[in-house]
Write a protein that holds these residues in place. Sequence first.
Motif, PDB file in Angstrom:
ATOM      1  N   PRO B  10       0.841  -1.197   0.000  1.00 18.94           N
ATOM      2  CA  PRO B  10       0.000   0.000   0.000  1.00 18.94           C
ATOM      3  C   PRO B  10       0.872   1.242   0.000  1.00 18.94           C
ATOM      4  CG  PRO B  10       0.078  -0.962   2.182  1.00 18.94           C
ATOM      5  CD  PRO B  10       0.895  -1.858   1.290  1.00 18.94           C
ATOM      6  N   THR B  11       0.309   2.267  -0.466  1.00 14.74           N
ATOM      7  CA  THR B  11       1.030   3.533  -0.479  1.00 14.74           C
ATOM      8  C   THR B  11       1.015   4.091   0.930  1.00 14.74           C
ATOM      9  OG1 THR B  11      -0.217   3.848  -2.486  1.00 14.74           O
ATOM     10  CG2 THR B  11       1.199   5.671  -1.784  1.00 14.74           C
ATOM     11  N   ILE B  12       2.012   3.763   1.664  1.00 11.51           N
ATOM     12  CA  ILE B  12       2.035   4.374   2.986  1.00 11.51           C
ATOM     13  C   ILE B  12       3.327   5.142   3.165  1.00 11.51           C
ATOM     14  CG2 ILE B  12       0.441   2.722   4.045  1.00 11.51           C
ATOM     15  CD1 ILE B  12       2.772   1.430   5.422  1.00 11.51           C
ATOM     16  N   ALA B  13       3.152   6.343   3.559  1.00  9.83           N
ATOM     17  CA  ALA B  13       4.303   7.217   3.717  1.00  9.83           C
ATOM     18  C   ALA B  13       4.670   7.264   5.199  1.00  9.83           C
ATOM     19  CB  ALA B  13       3.957   8.614   3.228  1.00  9.83           C
ATOM     20  N   ILE B  14       5.921   7.076   5.466  1.00 11.50           N
ATOM     21  CA  ILE B  14       6.397   7.148   6.840  1.00 11.50           C
ATOM     22  C   ILE B  14       7.154   8.454   7.010  1.00 11.50           C
ATOM     23  CG2 ILE B  14       8.024   6.115   8.493  1.00 11.50           C
ATOM     24  CD1 ILE B  14       5.401   4.555   8.069  1.00 11.50           C
ATOM     25  N   ASP B  15       6.822   9.155   8.076  1.00 13.74           N
ATOM     26  CA  ASP B  15       7.509  10.419   8.353  1.00 13.74           C
ATOM     27  C   ASP B  15       8.435  10.205   9.541  1.00 13.74           C
ATOM     28  OD1 ASP B  15       8.336  12.917   8.989  1.00 13.74           O
ATOM     29  OD2 ASP B  15       6.322  13.801   9.115  1.00 13.74           O
ATOM     30  N   ARG B  16       9.733  10.133   9.243  1.00 14.10           N
ATOM     31  CA  ARG B  16      10.679   9.833  10.329  1.00 14.10           C
ATOM     32  C   ARG B  16      10.826  10.989  11.320  1.00 14.10           C
ATOM     33  NH1 ARG B  16      12.171   7.461   6.240  1.00 14.10           N
ATOM     34  NH2 ARG B  16      12.630   5.222   6.193  1.00 14.10           N
ATOM     35  N   ARG B  29      -1.968   3.888   9.171  1.00 16.42           N
ATOM     36  CA  ARG B  29      -2.146   3.903   7.714  1.00 16.42           C
ATOM     37  C   ARG B  29      -2.909   2.662   7.247  1.00 16.42           C
ATOM     38  NH1 ARG B  29       0.263   7.707   9.371  1.00 16.42           N
ATOM     39  NH2 ARG B  29       1.731   9.063   8.299  1.00 16.42           N
ATOM     40  N   TYR B  30      -2.537   1.504   7.805  1.00 18.94           N
ATOM     41  CA  TYR B  30      -3.239   0.274   7.410  1.00 18.94           C
ATOM     42  C   TYR B  30      -4.686   0.292   7.852  1.00 18.94           C
ATOM     43  CZ  TYR B  30       0.500  -2.396   5.261  1.00 18.94           C
ATOM     44  OH  TYR B  30       1.456  -2.827   4.404  1.00 18.94           O
ATOM     45  N   ARG B  31      -4.884   0.722   9.082  1.00 15.58           N
ATOM     46  CA  ARG B  31      -6.246   0.718   9.577  1.00 15.58           C
ATOM     47  C   ARG B  31      -7.125   1.620   8.712  1.00 15.58           C
ATOM     48  NH1 ARG B  31      -8.283   3.320  15.134  1.00 15.58           N
ATOM     49  NH2 ARG B  31      -7.827   5.118  13.832  1.00 15.58           N
ATOM     50  N   ALA B  32      -6.566   2.807   8.392  1.00 12.13           N
ATOM     51  CA  ALA B  32      -7.328   3.751   7.573  1.00 12.13           C
ATOM     52  C   ALA B  32      -7.628   3.136   6.206  1.00 12.13           C
ATOM     53  CB  ALA B  32      -6.553   5.049   7.426  1.00 12.13           C
ATOM     54  N   ALA B  33      -6.633   2.455   5.639  1.00 17.07           N
ATOM     55  CA  ALA B  33      -6.830   1.876   4.309  1.00 17.07           C
ATOM     56  C   ALA B  33      -7.928   0.807   4.339  1.00 17.07           C
ATOM     57  CB  ALA B  33      -5.516   1.286   3.809  1.00 17.07           C
ATOM     58  N   ILE B  34      -8.011   0.072   5.444  1.00 16.72           N
ATOM     59  CA  ILE B  34      -9.048  -0.961   5.549  1.00 16.72           C
ATOM     60  C   ILE B  34     -10.419  -0.323   5.745  1.00 16.72           C
ATOM     61  CG2 ILE B  34      -9.901  -2.884   6.965  1.00 16.72           C
ATOM     62  CD1 ILE B  34      -6.871  -3.523   7.497  1.00 16.72           C
ATOM     63  N   VAL B  35     -10.472   0.633   6.636  1.00 18.00           N
ATOM     64  CA  VAL B  35     -11.751   1.290   6.899  1.00 18.00           C
ATOM     65  C   VAL B  35     -12.255   1.995   5.644  1.00 18.00           C
ATOM     66  CG1 VAL B  35     -12.822   3.172   8.186  1.00 18.00           C
ATOM     67  CG2 VAL B  35     -11.369   1.521   9.365  1.00 18.00           C
ATOM     68  N   GLU B  36     -11.339   2.591   4.916  1.00 18.50           N
ATOM     69  CA  GLU B  36     -11.759   3.346   3.735  1.00 18.50           C
ATOM     70  C   GLU B  36     -12.006   2.438   2.538  1.00 18.50           C
ATOM     71  OE1 GLU B  36      -8.639   6.167   3.279  1.00 18.50           O
ATOM     72  OE2 GLU B  36      -9.169   7.192   5.156  1.00 18.50           O
ATOM     73  N   GLY B  37     -11.629   1.169   2.651  1.00 19.13           N
ATOM     74  CA  GLY B  37     -11.863   0.244   1.547  1.00 19.13           C
ATOM     75  C   GLY B  37     -10.757   0.200   0.515  1.00 19.13           C
ATOM     76  N   THR B  38      -9.659   0.889   0.769  1.00 22.19           N
ATOM     77  CA  THR B  38      -8.521   0.807  -0.146  1.00 22.19           C
ATOM     78  C   THR B  38      -7.978  -0.627  -0.148  1.00 22.19           C
ATOM     79  OG1 THR B  38      -8.023   3.026   0.593  1.00 22.19           O
ATOM     80  CG2 THR B  38      -6.359   1.948  -0.771  1.00 22.19           C
ATOM     81  N   LEU B  39      -7.956  -1.225   1.000  1.00 27.55           N
ATOM     82  CA  LEU B  39      -7.592  -2.639   1.111  1.00 27.55           C
ATOM     83  C   LEU B  39      -8.877  -3.424   1.332  1.00 27.55           C
ATOM     84  CD1 LEU B  39      -4.434  -2.354   3.398  1.00 27.55           C
ATOM     85  CD2 LEU B  39      -4.495  -2.697   0.926  1.00 27.55           C
ATOM     86  N   ARG B  40      -8.972  -4.546   0.632  1.00 24.89           N
ATOM     87  CA  ARG B  40     -10.209  -5.326   0.690  1.00 24.89           C
ATOM     88  C   ARG B  40     -10.055  -6.584   1.537  1.00 24.89           C
ATOM     89  NH1 ARG B  40     -13.360  -3.435  -3.651  1.00 24.89           N
ATOM     90  NH2 ARG B  40     -12.786  -1.253  -3.718  1.00 24.89           N
ATOM     91  N   GLN B  97     -17.047   6.054   0.569  1.00 26.34           N
ATOM     92  CA  GLN B  97     -15.939   7.012   0.569  1.00 26.34           C
ATOM     93  C   GLN B  97     -15.681   7.520   1.982  1.00 26.34           C
ATOM     94  OE1 GLN B  97     -13.886   8.029  -1.965  1.00 26.34           O
ATOM     95  NE2 GLN B  97     -14.835   6.237  -2.884  1.00 26.34           N
ATOM     96  N   PRO B  98     -14.437   7.672   2.332  1.00 29.00           N
ATOM     97  CA  PRO B  98     -14.155   8.200   3.670  1.00 29.00           C
ATOM     98  C   PRO B  98     -14.619   9.656   3.774  1.00 29.00           C
ATOM     99  CG  PRO B  98     -12.165   8.139   2.358  1.00 29.00           C
ATOM    100  CD  PRO B  98     -13.223   7.445   1.553  1.00 29.00           C
ATOM    101  N   ARG B  99     -15.109   9.975   4.919  1.00 27.69           N
ATOM    102  CA  ARG B  99     -15.583  11.338   5.121  1.00 27.69           C
ATOM    103  C   ARG B  99     -15.202  11.800   6.519  1.00 27.69           C
ATOM    104  NH1 ARG B  99     -20.308   9.079   2.191  1.00 27.69           N
ATOM    105  NH2 ARG B  99     -20.854   8.142   4.165  1.00 27.69           N
ATOM    106  N   ARG B 100     -15.174  13.060   6.697  1.00 26.75           N
ATOM    107  CA  ARG B 100     -14.810  13.644   7.990  1.00 26.75           C
ATOM    108  C   ARG B 100     -16.002  13.567   8.940  1.00 26.75           C
ATOM    109  NH1 ARG B 100     -10.237  15.474  10.040  1.00 26.75           N
ATOM    110  NH2 ARG B 100     -11.591  16.953  11.089  1.00 26.75           N
TER     111      ARG B 100
END
Lengths: 489, 489
Positions: B10-16, B29-40, B97-100
């Motif tokens: 997945p496209t996950i950016a790490i900010d050191r 990042r993973y959790r968000a991707a799952i909740v948002e449906g990016t990962l199935r 779609q993810p929403r605020r």
Amino acid sequence: MKKVSSALLPTIAIDRKASTPIHRQVYERYRAAIVEGTLRPGQRMPSTRLLATELGVSRIPILNAYAQLLAEGYFQSRVGAGTVVSLDVPDHVSLVQPRRTSQPQPGPRPVGRRPVTLPLPLGRNLPRGSGAFVVGQVASDQFPFQVWNGLVSRYCRSPRGQSLDYGDPMGSRRLREALSEYLRTARGVRCEADQIMIVSGSQQALDIASRVLLDHGSRVWMEEPGYRFARGVLRLNGCEIVPVPVDPEGLNVAAGIQRCRKARAALVTPSHQYPLGYTMSASRRLQLLDWAERTGAWIIEDDYDSEYRYENMPIGSLQGIDRNARVLYVGTFSKVLGPALRLGYLVIPNDLAGRFLEVRSSMDIGPATFFQAVLADFIREGHFSRHNRRMRMLYGERRTRLIECLREELGSAAEVLGGEAGMHLSVTLKGIRDHEVAQVAAQRKLWLSPLSASYCGKPQRQGFILGFGNVPVNEIEPAVRQLRSVLRT
Amino acid sequence: MKKVSSALLPTIAIDRKASTPIHRQVYERYRAAIVEGTLRPGQRMPSTRLLATELGVSRIPILNAYAQLLAEGYFQSRVGAGTVVSLDVPDHVSLVQPRRTSQPQPGPRPVGRRPVTLPLPLGRNLPRGSGAFVVGQVASDQFPFQVWNGLVSRYCRSPRGQSLDYGDPMGSRRLREALSEYLRTARGVRCEADQIMIVSGSQQALDIASRVLLDHGSRVWMEEPGYRFARGVLRLNGCEIVPVPVDPEGLNVAAGIQRCRKARAALVTPSHQYPLGYTMSASRRLQLLDWAERTGAWIIEDDYDSEYRYENMPIGSLQGIDRNARVLYVGTFSKVLGPALRLGYLVIPNDLAGRFLEVRSSMDIGPATFFQAVLADFIREGHFSRHNRRMRMLYGERRTRLIECLREELGSAAEVLGGEAGMHLSVTLKGIRDHEVAQVAAQRKLWLSPLSASYCGKPQRQGFILGFGNVPVNEIEPAVRQLRSVLRT
């Protein structure tokens, strides 16, 4: 002299136009007050000088009245205390029957029909002591009193500390800002300070949320077993509780849908189910949010002790993955700073913030200002995080020791649940009546919360919720031994 | 060349440089991707080794993040397939779609039907400033901060001050004892400490009394004009308000009986009618008690500012002459020590004390302990009486000056009412629209409370409630001149 002014002034009215002389009026008023029990034996009387000033009369009649009351034994002079109501009131007084408010006459005394089913906070029969294993007590000897009291003094001296007026009815802006930052970072809550309302603990948060969102007769899912205080506030608000079973994945959403799909709300403790301690699984979280979105239900997330998690990092809040603004997030400072403070908070969806404020304002106008300011400083200056981290270590040790001791002393007879987080765990035991055991234990100053009280319906488990927050690690083994010995009696 | 794997990265950016630790970033990042449906659901995840290499980080944080995602149920381990996104995650989640949180989507958002009619505490349109003529503000520069802060420090250092647990749910015993003595002596209230409940101000007292005594649909007499915050709390509790006119003898009991003999309760301010300031006459008091006794009604006596009375001795409470335990007596410390403290009290007939406690416990468990203890010391050591007496002098001067100035500046156009007691008086004016005048005045930092807001029905009077508690005597004349000038615009 100063000490004289500490005497309270009684309600006595003097009528200057009356034919009764003033000294007689004063005498009679005092005598009546003593006879009726308004003034009590030993109670200090104002000095004659003060009373004369207060009544706007000369001191002579007051001196006369006092002399008479002393002579007849209603008053006494006591060295160092001035004049007091006589400690042994004369005999004839006892012949008069004082009418007491405390003995109401017969007649209709209709009270509201609101169902009140809450056991008193400290248990109707079970006293609340201190130490092993009171639920909800923090390590009182570990509280950073020096830092806290320093902030208290500093605030007392500050100009802000001298405002006596109402504060912001939503709560102190500074505190809400500090809190929103904390909640975003540590709990994954999506919120701005505007959405936060400071309340007097999570109980009030549940009350306000119920009053805004629910109606008399609204059906509400509640975890079974669940937090019995929440049952109390829901019933007070006339709601019908739909108990939904809990399993190791948390609230069983499918079972809830089967029992009552159209419930108006669900009350859950996803981070650390109370009292069994399970963490709600990801799929259940998503199922719950999905149900809420499809049916228009609300979710009240009570995240009461999420600060302390021992085996993984803290579980993110349910609110943080809600995309439909259906979650009301409830938190409290009771588990970190102790319940004495009575401070908690509510994170409200933006579109409801105004209505929450209106309801809350009609309830108690708003929160007291002083400790909100002190707490805001405590958080902003890093003491809150520091104390949290220190307590997580300390409670982690206590928890590990408690689990070890329970295994050693009770063996396989006991199942230990929910030790992954918080300041309490549950132990289930077969073949006991937990209420009865708790009664016996209380006589030995061992404080047990019966698990069966957490059930709305028939208790499926017997056992105890054991709080270890205020039990030093070396006191755990003796306490568990005592538990074993109580169980054997 | 990257090693090819069956798992997509997945496209996950790490900010050191971020303060969030790497394991937390990966987890989020993973959790968000799952909740948002990016990962199935069922989708394979890269091995921890691969992901670590890919992100250029050590494997430890990746292992931690995976453990957390597995523990929370976002990931599953499948034999032969390694780690996959949990199959239990509902499919449709991925379509959304993810929403605020802050922008809720359409969909049913049912809120309770409880009527909320309360103007926000500080006025929906009118801001609350400081000084002339804010109602309910005390003389903030006269507060005995030195004494008070000394008691605060002393309590902080005491062992009692270090209790972090819940206090007595009725309120501190010491405070209730000090208060019962004060109320018996100074207010003629017949009570024992057991009947006193400490609450967070008189508003909460009204709320608790309503919840205990009244039902949805109960009819309640309210003074017309009356205290608008009381209307709010009664309506929140679903009560039907029966406005009963007030005349110079106070609430017109006969008119109340004519309108609704069978009302469940009456809410009155007999010592100093709010807002008109009349004192209820003795015959009206007896009529009211008689009505209550005959019909089984309750009387809620709000004795909100009885401490300050200028022309006679304090008027005894209604509760003190009630022989049928029908009066609930409500008082507050807001008028003596300022509303910031949020402390008030309720005197409850003995037979109802248990039920009051149950209802109150379900609302917020009980009051915060700290300032109850400080206040108990403040009363017991005589500071409370001393401060009261000093303030009575001070407010008496301010009141006299205000009445003089109103007569000088407004002449016969204005009728001044209710200056015999308390920290406010009312001035009625003909031919004005008080709300509009108050808006204009607020722009000039003159704070006027429109009298018309005190009416439940059509306002019979226009004018203002003028608070003088926080207006130094030399600022009264300029403020009244400003009032005159606003009235002329």
